[in-house]
Design an enzyme around this catalytic site. Structure first.
Site, PDB file in Angstrom:
ATOM      1  N   ASP A 180       0.854  -1.181   0.000  1.00 61.81           N
ATOM      2  CA  ASP A 180       0.000   0.000   0.000  1.00 61.81           C
ATOM      3  C   ASP A 180       0.891   1.232   0.000  1.00 61.81           C
ATOM      4  OD1 ASP A 180      -2.068  -1.765   0.134  1.00 61.81           O
ATOM      5  OD2 ASP A 180      -2.730  -1.217   2.150  1.00 61.81           O
ATOM      6  N   ASP A 227     -15.285  -4.006  -1.828  1.00 64.28           N
ATOM      7  CA  ASP A 227     -14.965  -3.838  -0.407  1.00 64.28           C
ATOM      8  C   ASP A 227     -16.274  -3.813   0.373  1.00 64.28           C
ATOM      9  OD1 ASP A 227     -12.281  -3.534  -1.207  1.00 64.28           O
ATOM     10  OD2 ASP A 227     -12.599  -1.400  -1.561  1.00 64.28           O
TER      11      ASP A 227
END
Length: 236
Positions: free
Chosen positions: A8, A129
């Site tokens: 990330d 998500d």
């Protein structure tokens, strides 16, 4: 099963968030390319990159870091985070990215999604998500009324090949993944599911291997709960 160690990116650094909270961020490396190289040295063939700055505000802050990783290493790379127009898709594909992940825009603009899937085929994946069963968007800050399983069935129908499905409640918690959700998702035809969020134990990799196409490993790698070389052996 394919494994995707994750990096990330925030302001050019390799970081991890806890359940998508930008205020609960841990910096693991100021050189993401070194992290990617270490994954490759341990046998990784794939890499999952997320541009957290892009996910939050749409800015292309980490493009140079992503370019450096792709140019230096022969890995299959998928990238997500703030990809909301065709120009950004083309920028990444031209860079050599193997798969571009659409998230918020896939929910908000189904016409755009269908056009991109028609145009770029398997190079378009969708990140789904989910929080309490419903799809979350805009860096997980907004929960929609779209039910996660139903949305995945729709994605299969329009020709999406790969879905990265994250149970937000499990992400970064190191308490295990939502195996039952992946068993249900495996029943959807013509869809490659990538499990994401909370995978922390070797037995989970063994269990997921027979259920999903791939799995993303994040915090458990960085905190030493999982050894990448052993995980890769288990996934074979």
């Amino acid at each position: 099963m394919e494994l995707f160690p994750a990096i990330d990116l925030r302001e050019g650094q390799a970081v991890r968030l806890f359940q998508g909270d930008y205020d609960q961020m841990t910096v693991y490396s100021r050189n993401p390319a070194d992290v990617a190289k270490s994954f490759k040295e341990k046998g990784a063939k794939n890499l999952h990159l997320v541009d957290l700055d892009g996910a939050k505000d749409g800015k292309l802050v980490n493009f140079q870091s992503i370019k450096e990783i792709i140019s230096d290493l022969d890995l299959f790379v998928e990238v997500g985070g703030g990809i909301r127009d065709e120009e950004r898709i083309c920028q990444y594909l031209d860079l050599g990215v193997g798969r571009v992940i659409l998230g918020t825009i896939a929910v908000q603009d189904p016409e755009f999604l269908e056009k991109m899937v028609s145009r770029y085929k398997e190079k378009i994946a969708v990140g789904v998500d989910v929080k309490d069963g419903f799809v979350a968007i805009n860096g997980w800050k907004e929960v929609t009324e779209r039910e996660g399983m139903e949305f995945c069935r729709y994605l299969s129908q329009i020709g999406v090949k790969t879905v990265i499905y994250t149970d937000i409640s499990r992400d970064g918690g190191l308490k295990g993944t939502n195996l039952e959700a992946y068993r249900r998702l495996a029943e959807i035809p013509d869809l490659d599911i990538v499990a994401s969020g909370g995978i922390s134990f070797e037995e989970e990799i063994t269990q997921l291997k027979d259920v999903v196409y791939g799995a993303i490993l994040g915090k458990a790698l960085y905190d030493g709960l999982l050894d990448l070389e052993q995980a890769l052996r288990l996934a074979e």
